[in-house]
Write an enzyme that holds these catalytic residues in place. Structure first.
Site, PDB file in Angstrom:
ATOM      1  N   ASP A 187       0.834  -1.206   0.000  1.00 19.34           N
ATOM      2  CA  ASP A 187       0.000   0.000   0.000  1.00 19.34           C
ATOM      3  C   ASP A 187       0.873   1.261   0.000  1.00 19.34           C
ATOM      4  O   ASP A 187       2.018   1.230   0.455  1.00 19.34           O
ATOM      5  CB  ASP A 187      -0.857   0.082   1.276  1.00 19.34           C
TER       6      ASP A 187
HETATM    7  N1  URA Z   1      -1.195  -5.965   3.865  1.00 15.93           N
HETATM    8  C1  URA Z   1      -1.674  -4.712   3.863  1.00 15.93           C
HETATM    9  O1  URA Z   1      -2.702  -4.436   4.478  1.00 15.93           O
HETATM   10  N2  URA Z   1      -0.994  -3.769   3.194  1.00 15.93           N
HETATM   11  C2  URA Z   1       0.154  -4.003   2.541  1.00 15.93           C
HETATM   12  O2  URA Z   1       0.731  -3.096   1.956  1.00 15.93           O
HETATM   13  C3  URA Z   1       0.641  -5.315   2.548  1.00 15.93           C
HETATM   14  C4  URA Z   1      -0.056  -6.284   3.206  1.00 15.93           C
END
Ligand code: URA
Length: 241
Positions: free
Chosen positions: A102
């Site tokens: 993310d």
């Molecule tokens: N899980 C998440 O919630 N975000 C990420 O970036 C990776 C795994």
């Protein structure tokens, strides 16, 4: 010299088996001529087309990147935000990330131009372990963490078993640091898993991906994988297929 189906698979167009089908169906041309036999080998200077589109043939390259927070795991962004490939302007190959982190997540991201390798790793059955360190709002009870270990119902189905470990808790600030290991890679999975037990994730970092960890990298830094590391990862991904 490389086998034609391997070249197609490397370009990320299809698995090796699917590439063989494409060849047998007459959808592949080498230097302008349809080739239907599976045995043939091509050199880097041969022009290979699949369904009329010429495939890019570059030497495969593999990097570990410590993605900082506030960067998009993509090769471009329509809103002009910083993307991971902005950090790779010094290389000529056209690489892309293997999966995503993310925008607000930091940590280990793999980038390559080897489509076959990326597909193997991202395949749901590959089951490569990913280790994250999570800072939560509030302190989840042991029982709540066990729910995550067993698998928890999310809107897109129950998660596979995970492993959680409480690393530290701060009662004054009402927060905790937890390590979680998962084998899946659904969208915003770790954040959603913690939300499902009533704890918001305020910070998230990926520490490990399969056999790779960040080592001494700092945010924004890059390291090229050794051939041995590439082999280890490939073996890991194939084991579960
Ligand atoms: N899980 C998440 O919630 N975000 C990420 O970036 C990776 C795994």
């Amino acid at each position: 010299m490389e086998r034609l189906q391997k070249v197609i698979a490397h370009a990320g167009i299809a698995s090796r088996r699917k590439a063989e089908e494409l060849i047998q169906e007459g959808k592949v041309k080498v230097n302008g001529k349809v080739v239907k036999e599976l045995g043939i080998k091509v050199t880097p200077s041969d022009r290979v087309e699949v369904e009329g589109i010429q495939i890019e043939r570059e030497e495969p390259v593999y990097f570990v990147f410590y993605k900082p927070r506030g960067v998009i795991s993509s090769v471009n962004d329509e809103k002009g935000r910083r993307v991971v490939t902005d950090y790779f302007e010094f290389i000529k190959e056209r690489i892309y990330p293997v999966g995503r982190l993310d925008y607000d997540t930091s940590g280990l991201l793999l980038l390559t131009n080897d489509g076959e390798f990326a597909n193997e790793l991202m395949h749901p059955r590959s089951g490569v372990e990913k280790v994250y360190v999570v800072k939560t709002k509030g302190i989840p009870s042991r029982e709540k963490l066990k729910e995550l270990d067993r698998g928890i119902r999310l809107e897109d189905g129950k998660t596979a078993p995970a492993r959680t470990k409480m690393l530290s808790m701060d009662k004054k600030k009402d927060s905790s640091i937890i390590e979680i290991t998962i084998r899946e890679g659904r969208n915003r999975q770790v954040r959603r898993m913690f939300e499902a037990i009533g704890h918001q994730v305020v910070k998230l970092k990926r520490e490990r991906y399969g056999t790779l960890n960040l080592g001494g990298l700092k945010p924004g830094e890059i390291r090229e994988l050794t051939p041995h590391e590439v082999k280890q990862l490939r073996t890991l991904a194939m084991k579960h297929q």
